[in-house]
Design a protein around this motif. Structure first.
Motif, PDB file in Angstrom:
ATOM      1  N   ASP A  94      -3.274   8.701   9.173  1.00 14.75           N
ATOM      2  CA  ASP A  94      -2.009   9.354   8.860  1.00 14.75           C
ATOM      3  C   ASP A  94      -1.037   8.368   8.209  1.00 14.75           C
ATOM      4  OD1 ASP A  94      -0.520  11.858   9.020  1.00 14.75           O
ATOM      5  OD2 ASP A  94       0.839  10.764  10.344  1.00 14.75           O
ATOM      6  N   LEU A  95      -1.072   7.102   8.633  1.00 13.62           N
ATOM      7  CA  LEU A  95      -0.237   6.095   7.976  1.00 13.62           C
ATOM      8  C   LEU A  95      -0.645   5.951   6.517  1.00 13.62           C
ATOM      9  CD1 LEU A  95       1.821   3.814   7.842  1.00 13.62           C
ATOM     10  CD2 LEU A  95       0.115   2.280   8.851  1.00 13.62           C
ATOM     11  N   ARG A  96      -1.948   5.920   6.254  1.00 11.57           N
ATOM     12  CA  ARG A  96      -2.407   5.837   4.865  1.00 11.57           C
ATOM     13  C   ARG A  96      -1.924   7.047   4.071  1.00 11.57           C
ATOM     14  NH1 ARG A  96      -5.824   3.499   1.394  1.00 11.57           N
ATOM     15  NH2 ARG A  96      -6.522   1.945   2.905  1.00 11.57           N
ATOM     16  N   ARG A  97      -1.988   8.229   4.671  1.00 12.43           N
ATOM     17  CA  ARG A  97      -1.510   9.441   3.994  1.00 12.43           C
ATOM     18  C   ARG A  97      -0.039   9.297   3.592  1.00 12.43           C
ATOM     19  NH1 ARG A  97       1.697  13.360   5.303  1.00 12.43           N
ATOM     20  NH2 ARG A  97       1.918  12.614   7.454  1.00 12.43           N
ATOM     21  N   VAL A  98       0.786   8.779   4.528  1.00 11.67           N
ATOM     22  CA  VAL A  98       2.216   8.605   4.244  1.00 11.67           C
ATOM     23  C   VAL A  98       2.424   7.584   3.120  1.00 11.67           C
ATOM     24  CG1 VAL A  98       4.402   7.768   5.190  1.00 11.67           C
ATOM     25  CG2 VAL A  98       2.948   9.272   6.563  1.00 11.67           C
ATOM     26  N   LEU A  99       1.728   6.465   3.183  1.00 12.52           N
ATOM     27  CA  LEU A  99       1.892   5.410   2.179  1.00 12.52           C
ATOM     28  C   LEU A  99       1.405   5.869   0.808  1.00 12.52           C
ATOM     29  CD1 LEU A  99       0.782   2.285   4.260  1.00 12.52           C
ATOM     30  CD2 LEU A  99       3.095   3.164   3.887  1.00 12.52           C
ATOM     31  N   GLU A 100       0.320   6.612   0.783  1.00 13.42           N
ATOM     32  CA  GLU A 100      -0.178   7.125  -0.493  1.00 13.42           C
ATOM     33  C   GLU A 100       0.785   8.162  -1.071  1.00 13.42           C
ATOM     34  OE1 GLU A 100      -4.097   8.514   0.390  1.00 13.42           O
ATOM     35  OE2 GLU A 100      -5.038   6.550   0.047  1.00 13.42           O
ATOM     36  N   GLY A 101       1.441   8.943  -0.180  1.00 11.36           N
ATOM     37  CA  GLY A 101       2.433   9.900  -0.642  1.00 11.36           C
ATOM     38  C   GLY A 101       3.606   9.209  -1.318  1.00 11.36           C
ATOM     39  N   VAL A 102       4.051   8.084  -0.743  1.00 11.60           N
ATOM     40  CA  VAL A 102       5.129   7.295  -1.357  1.00 11.60           C
ATOM     41  C   VAL A 102       4.668   6.746  -2.701  1.00 11.60           C
ATOM     42  CG1 VAL A 102       6.579   5.248  -1.106  1.00 11.60           C
ATOM     43  CG2 VAL A 102       6.135   6.703   0.882  1.00 11.60           C
ATOM     44  N   GLN A 103       3.437   6.283  -2.742  1.00 11.51           N
ATOM     45  CA  GLN A 103       2.875   5.719  -3.978  1.00 11.51           C
ATOM     46  C   GLN A 103       2.843   6.770  -5.091  1.00 11.51           C
ATOM     47  OE1 GLN A 103      -1.413   4.533  -4.038  1.00 11.51           O
ATOM     48  NE2 GLN A 103      -0.614   2.452  -4.260  1.00 11.51           N
ATOM     49  N   LYS A 104       2.448   7.975  -4.749  1.00 14.84           N
ATOM     50  CA  LYS A 104       2.409   9.056  -5.752  1.00 14.84           C
ATOM     51  C   LYS A 104       3.806   9.387  -6.258  1.00 14.84           C
ATOM     52  CE  LYS A 104      -1.789  11.282  -3.997  1.00 14.84           C
ATOM     53  NZ  LYS A 104      -2.352  12.489  -3.302  1.00 14.84           N
ATOM     54  N   ARG A 105       4.755   9.379  -5.324  1.00 16.57           N
ATOM     55  CA  ARG A 105       6.138   9.672  -5.728  1.00 16.57           C
ATOM     56  C   ARG A 105       6.675   8.563  -6.633  1.00 16.57           C
ATOM     57  NH1 ARG A 105       9.973  13.109  -5.256  1.00 16.57           N
ATOM     58  NH2 ARG A 105      12.170  12.572  -4.987  1.00 16.57           N
ATOM     59  N   ASP A 106       6.305   7.317  -6.371  1.00 20.10           N
ATOM     60  CA  ASP A 106       6.697   6.206  -7.245  1.00 20.10           C
ATOM     61  C   ASP A 106       6.231   6.462  -8.677  1.00 20.10           C
ATOM     62  OD1 ASP A 106       7.922   4.837  -5.214  1.00 20.10           O
ATOM     63  OD2 ASP A 106       6.252   3.470  -4.846  1.00 20.10           O
ATOM     64  N   LYS A 107       4.983   6.898  -8.804  1.00 21.74           N
ATOM     65  CA  LYS A 107       4.419   7.141 -10.144  1.00 21.74           C
ATOM     66  C   LYS A 107       5.147   8.276 -10.846  1.00 21.74           C
ATOM     67  CE  LYS A 107      -0.235   5.392  -9.123  1.00 21.74           C
ATOM     68  NZ  LYS A 107      -1.686   5.729  -8.990  1.00 21.74           N
ATOM     69  N   SER A 108       5.452   9.333 -10.099  1.00 20.76           N
ATOM     70  CA  SER A 108       6.127  10.481 -10.718  1.00 20.76           C
ATOM     71  C   SER A 108       7.549  10.125 -11.161  1.00 20.76           C
ATOM     72  CB  SER A 108       6.154  11.661  -9.746  1.00 20.76           C
ATOM     73  OG  SER A 108       6.998  11.393  -8.639  1.00 20.76           O
ATOM     74  N   LEU A 109       8.183   9.185 -10.443  1.00 23.35           N
ATOM     75  CA  LEU A 109       9.559   8.779 -10.784  1.00 23.35           C
ATOM     76  C   LEU A 109       9.607   7.564 -11.697  1.00 23.35           C
ATOM     77  CD1 LEU A 109      11.231   9.095  -7.236  1.00 23.35           C
ATOM     78  CD2 LEU A 109      11.465  10.675  -9.161  1.00 23.35           C
ATOM     79  N   GLY A 110       8.441   6.959 -11.937  1.00 21.70           N
ATOM     80  CA  GLY A 110       8.409   5.738 -12.731  1.00 21.70           C
ATOM     81  C   GLY A 110       9.046   4.568 -12.007  1.00 21.70           C
ATOM     82  N   ARG A 111       8.967   4.585 -10.685  1.00 22.07           N
ATOM     83  CA  ARG A 111       9.612   3.565  -9.860  1.00 22.07           C
ATOM     84  C   ARG A 111       8.625   2.456  -9.517  1.00 22.07           C
ATOM     85  NH1 ARG A 111      12.389   5.990  -4.715  1.00 22.07           N
ATOM     86  NH2 ARG A 111      10.203   6.429  -4.186  1.00 22.07           N
TER      87      ARG A 111
END
Length: 417
Positions: A153-170
């Motif tokens: 579940d921690l990996r799921r949360v971290l990967e979710g943040v990573q995906k959001r970074d890509k979508s925002l160009g962050r």
């Protein structure tokens, strides 16, 4: 203090008259008669609070410095023994520095809030205890929670943040990011899978804030905590480590250890350090002497761990053979915080009330244990069921444990499920 934390009915106040290591003298309610009971309700895992060398060191410091420091550390509240303790615990933990707080709980809450600010991100195990939750709230950072000790579940949360970074160009370094957890969880007696957690921390480039308040002095080959248990290194695998002095070291206060930057930053940003009166000097002297005992008397930790193993073995036998799996152990066998829960099919009655009755009966027969209503998880999504908690210590003998188990068995059998 009270043997019961039930909210359904007021419990009688228990007043401790004397602490004697394996036992304590108490009065219950309005009864002024002093009773001696086996102490399985303490966080004094190594028996330091009754150690004569520590008492002597405290008396010497009290004679030399008086009692209170009467000022925050930055305003004439820094005494030489505060610095000596910081130096000693820094060397013991193999870190560059340490900073001492006057209260164990505010160590955790002040440290988290000193580093995480509005706009930062904290990813938190939902099982963390109240001082960490307070620090997270005070930080005003963005918070994401993962299921207790669930690395998938921690990996799921971290990967979710990573995906959001890509979508925002962050970029990763556009936001300060922390993972917050305990080495040994106060509310469950479980141990964080530090090896997996550290691997994820490095993979996703997060800083780790690790609370070792209950694992320090209890876990690892030399008692250095959960990091040592898993063969990991302070500063590299956990940048910020908080430690209470109020458990295994039998004193008052807490410390945060890490790099020089981590420590120096808190001398201006740690609220509990900057605005609270510093610890009475004798508490620092007691902690220094406790640290020496932990380092030199390796038999203390060995005795604690032997007592834990014996208690867990006997409790599991009782759970199967006598309690018929109605009262089960739920904590990690490496933990000195031993939790027992009534299973859902054990009773149709109120489990909280039943556990209160068991704890009261134990106390009546000479054994102090705790019946606990545990707080909900920090994100209010998980509720921990009520439990009995027993805490073995290095001050106990196998005979003491046998006596305690006989009292517990009698108490459980006397309560109608």
């Amino acid at each position: 203090s009270s043997s019961s934390s039930s909210s359904s009915s007021p419990s009688k106040q228990i007043v401790v008259q004397a602490m004697k290591g394996r036992t304590m003298d108490i009065c219950v309610g309005d009864d002024k008669q002093i009773r001696t009971v086996l102490n399985f309700a303490t966080h004094d895992f190594l028996g330091m609070s009754s150690n004569e060398a520590i008492k002597a060191s405290s008396r010497d410091a009290l004679s030399k410095y008086g009692c209170g420091s009467c000022g925050p550390r930055g305003f004439y509240g820094t005494i030489d023994v505060h610095l000596q303790l910081e130096d000693a615990i820094s060397k013991f933990t193999h870190t560059e520095g340490a900073i001492m707080y006057s209260d164990g709980a505010s160590t955790a809450s002040s440290t988290v809030a000193a580093f995480a600010k509005r706009g930062d991100l904290i990813v938190v195990d939902e099982g963390v205890y109240e001082p960490l939750v307070a620090g997270i709230t005070l930080s005003r950072a963005n918070v994401l929670w993962f299921k207790h000790n669930d690395m998938a579940d921690l990996r799921r949360v971290l990967e979710g943040v990573q995906k959001r970074d890509k979508s925002l160009g962050r970029k990763k370094n556009d936001q300060r990011r922390f993972i917050v957890t305990e080495g040994l969880f106060k509310n469950t007696g479980t141990i964080a899978p530090i090896d997996e957690l550290v691997a994820l921390k490095h993979e996703f480039n997060y800083r780790l804030i690790l609370d070792e308040s209950f694992s320090f002095g209890t876990l690892g080959e030399t008692g250095r905590g959960a990091l040592e248990l898993y063969g990991k290194k302070p500063m590299h695998d956990a940048e910020i480590i908080t430690i209470s002095l109020e458990n295994s070291l039998g004193s008052i206060g807490g410390v945060t250890v890490g790099s020089e930057e981590v420590v120096d930053h808190q001398r201006l940003s740690g609220a509990g350090y900057c605005f609270s009166a510093s610890s009475p000097p004798f508490t620092a002297s007691a902690a220094i002497q406790s640290l020496r005992q932990l380092e030199c008397k390796t038999e203390l930790l060995a005795t604690l761990q032997r007592n834990q193993s014996y208690l867990y073995t006997k409790l599991r036998e009782m759970s199967t053979q006598i309690f018929k799996h109605k009262l089960v152990v739920t904590s990690d066998e490496r933990s000195p915080l031993v939790y027992l829960e009534l299973t859902e099919d054990a009773t149709t009655g109120n489990r909280e009330v039943l556990l209160d009755r068991i704890a009261d009966k134990c106390l009546e027969d000479g054994l102090a244990v705790l019946s606990m209503v545990r707080p909900d998880s920090g994100n209010n999504k998980t509720s921990w069921p009520p439990a009995l908690r027993m805490t073995p210590s290095a001050a106990l003998t196998e005979w003491d444990i046998d006596d305690a188990l006989n009292i517990l068995k009698k108490a459980v059998m006397s309560v109608k499920m």
